[in-house]
Design a protein around this motif. Sequence first.
Motif, PDB file in Angstrom:
ATOM      1  N   ILE A  26      -2.597 -16.162   4.982  1.00  0.00           N
ATOM      2  CA  ILE A  26      -3.992 -15.730   5.148  1.00  0.00           C
ATOM      3  C   ILE A  26      -4.412 -15.889   6.604  1.00  0.00           C
ATOM      4  O   ILE A  26      -5.071 -15.018   7.189  1.00  0.00           O
ATOM      5  CB  ILE A  26      -4.911 -16.546   4.225  1.00  0.00           C
ATOM      6  CG1 ILE A  26      -4.580 -16.271   2.763  1.00  0.00           C
ATOM      7  CG2 ILE A  26      -6.377 -16.216   4.517  1.00  0.00           C
ATOM      8  CD1 ILE A  26      -5.375 -17.106   1.784  1.00  0.00           C
ATOM      9  N   GLY A  27      -4.034 -17.015   7.206  1.00  0.00           N
ATOM     10  CA  GLY A  27      -4.362 -17.244   8.603  1.00  0.00           C
ATOM     11  C   GLY A  27      -3.676 -16.271   9.530  1.00  0.00           C
ATOM     12  O   GLY A  27      -4.255 -15.836  10.537  1.00  0.00           O
ATOM     13  N   LEU A  28      -2.460 -15.899   9.206  1.00  0.00           N
ATOM     14  CA  LEU A  28      -1.738 -14.927  10.032  1.00  0.00           C
ATOM     15  C   LEU A  28      -2.440 -13.570   9.998  1.00  0.00           C
ATOM     16  O   LEU A  28      -2.533 -12.876  11.011  1.00  0.00           O
ATOM     17  CB  LEU A  28      -0.291 -14.804   9.543  1.00  0.00           C
ATOM     18  CG  LEU A  28       0.562 -16.079   9.626  1.00  0.00           C
ATOM     19  CD1 LEU A  28       1.946 -15.831   9.034  1.00  0.00           C
ATOM     20  CD2 LEU A  28       0.682 -16.564  11.062  1.00  0.00           C
ATOM     21  N   LYS A  29      -2.949 -13.196   8.819  1.00  0.00           N
ATOM     22  CA  LYS A  29      -3.701 -11.942   8.713  1.00  0.00           C
ATOM     23  C   LYS A  29      -5.008 -12.023   9.495  1.00  0.00           C
ATOM     24  O   LYS A  29      -5.425 -11.047  10.128  1.00  0.00           O
ATOM     25  CB  LYS A  29      -3.989 -11.631   7.242  1.00  0.00           C
ATOM     26  CG  LYS A  29      -2.756 -11.274   6.427  1.00  0.00           C
ATOM     27  CD  LYS A  29      -3.124 -10.995   4.979  1.00  0.00           C
ATOM     28  CE  LYS A  29      -1.895 -10.636   4.155  1.00  0.00           C
ATOM     29  NZ  LYS A  29      -2.244 -10.383   2.728  1.00  0.00           N
ATOM     30  N   ALA A  30      -5.638 -13.202   9.456  1.00  0.00           N
ATOM     31  CA  ALA A  30      -6.885 -13.390  10.201  1.00  0.00           C
ATOM     32  C   ALA A  30      -6.643 -13.266  11.699  1.00  0.00           C
ATOM     33  O   ALA A  30      -7.449 -12.668  12.422  1.00  0.00           O
ATOM     34  CB  ALA A  30      -7.486 -14.759   9.876  1.00  0.00           C
ATOM     35  N   ARG A  31      -5.555 -13.842  12.186  1.00  0.00           N
ATOM     36  CA  ARG A  31      -5.215 -13.713  13.609  1.00  0.00           C
ATOM     37  C   ARG A  31      -4.987 -12.256  13.982  1.00  0.00           C
ATOM     38  O   ARG A  31      -5.414 -11.799  15.054  1.00  0.00           O
ATOM     39  CB  ARG A  31      -3.956 -14.519  13.916  1.00  0.00           C
ATOM     40  CG  ARG A  31      -4.177 -16.030  13.956  1.00  0.00           C
ATOM     41  CD  ARG A  31      -2.853 -16.760  14.057  1.00  0.00           C
ATOM     42  NE  ARG A  31      -2.087 -16.345  15.220  1.00  0.00           N
ATOM     43  CZ  ARG A  31      -0.793 -16.602  15.393  1.00  0.00           C
ATOM     44  NH1 ARG A  31      -0.125 -17.256  14.454  1.00  0.00           N
ATOM     45  NH2 ARG A  31      -0.183 -16.214  16.482  1.00  0.00           N
TER      46      ARG A  31
END
Length: 361
Positions: free
Chosen positions: A223-228
Amino acid sequence: MSIKGTSKDKKNVIETIFRFSPVIGAVIGLLAAALFVMLYNVDPITFIGALCKGALGSAKAIGNSLNRATPYIIVGAATTIAFKCGSMNMGQEGQVFMGGLGVAVVALILPSGTPALIAIPLALIGGMIMGAIFISLPIFLRVKRGVNEVVVTLIMNYMATLIVSALVVGPLGKVGASYPCTENFGEQYSIFNWKSVGHLHVGICVAIAVAILAIYMFWVNPIGLKARAAGSSPAASLTAGINPTKVFIIGMLVNGAFCGLAGGVELLGRYNNLRGGYADGIGWDSLIVALLSGMNPKGVIPAGIFFGALFTGVSSLQRSIGVPSALLSLIKGIIIVCVVTGTAIEKYHLNRWLTKKKTVK
């Protein structure tokens, strides 16, 4: 082969220097401040020695430095979260103050017999909710009206400090107090501290947990990778089925909530009531911590500890070597300017260097 290897090593060294430009800027700022105090007939070596002693020279100094670093780490991590999600929140100062207000409201409303295991978490949750609510207006104006969040959050900093000051003087004020403040909280709201380490409170554990959570979310969790990805390239993320507006909203809300948490931890860790100006400068200093970390959660903990130690050490100089209080602000200003300059150099030259490498390839 040796020439290519040498060229590659040279590039790696240059890239490393660019990435550490904020740190180099902090060191240059300290050296510049050391030279500046010579105008007051203070030897630079004496200045550096007194600064280090004031920050780390005793258990009390270490405790004070880490206590000061606690809100810096929390707010610094919160700032990097918002940045990675594609927003530029500049309202940390106001959100910290509102977090303290949220904690105070919960502490004053709950029954006096509420046990600490229930009272403290509820109070901190109240601070997080207040911080998230306060950042909702900039989110709405950005999403619905296209208003830049930088301008709105900057203005709301002053609104928050004035709101808190007005409330502790008026509706929430303690009758007959010698200074503007609320009624004292119960003893159950005093968070645990280690008396042998200068009353270092457990908030430092909360700060480290927040930083580690930010690292996990953005470098491990999908999820964090998508947010980045959404934060760095909103248009490209749309083609991958990621909604950058949703990422922006969540990032800002998390930022506001963590800033509110920082205000609550600062309040419960150092005071037994809410008072005007209790968190002056924490939000602004935390912005420098975030810049010093390179807007990367991985660097927030060392950057926060460095700035916390710097604040404590500089504050002790007036007592130890007789430096005027006005000079202390100037010293911090010199260091901040050098850190910001180092960050700007890092961004400009690193992007230029990487662009040049891609062109050559």
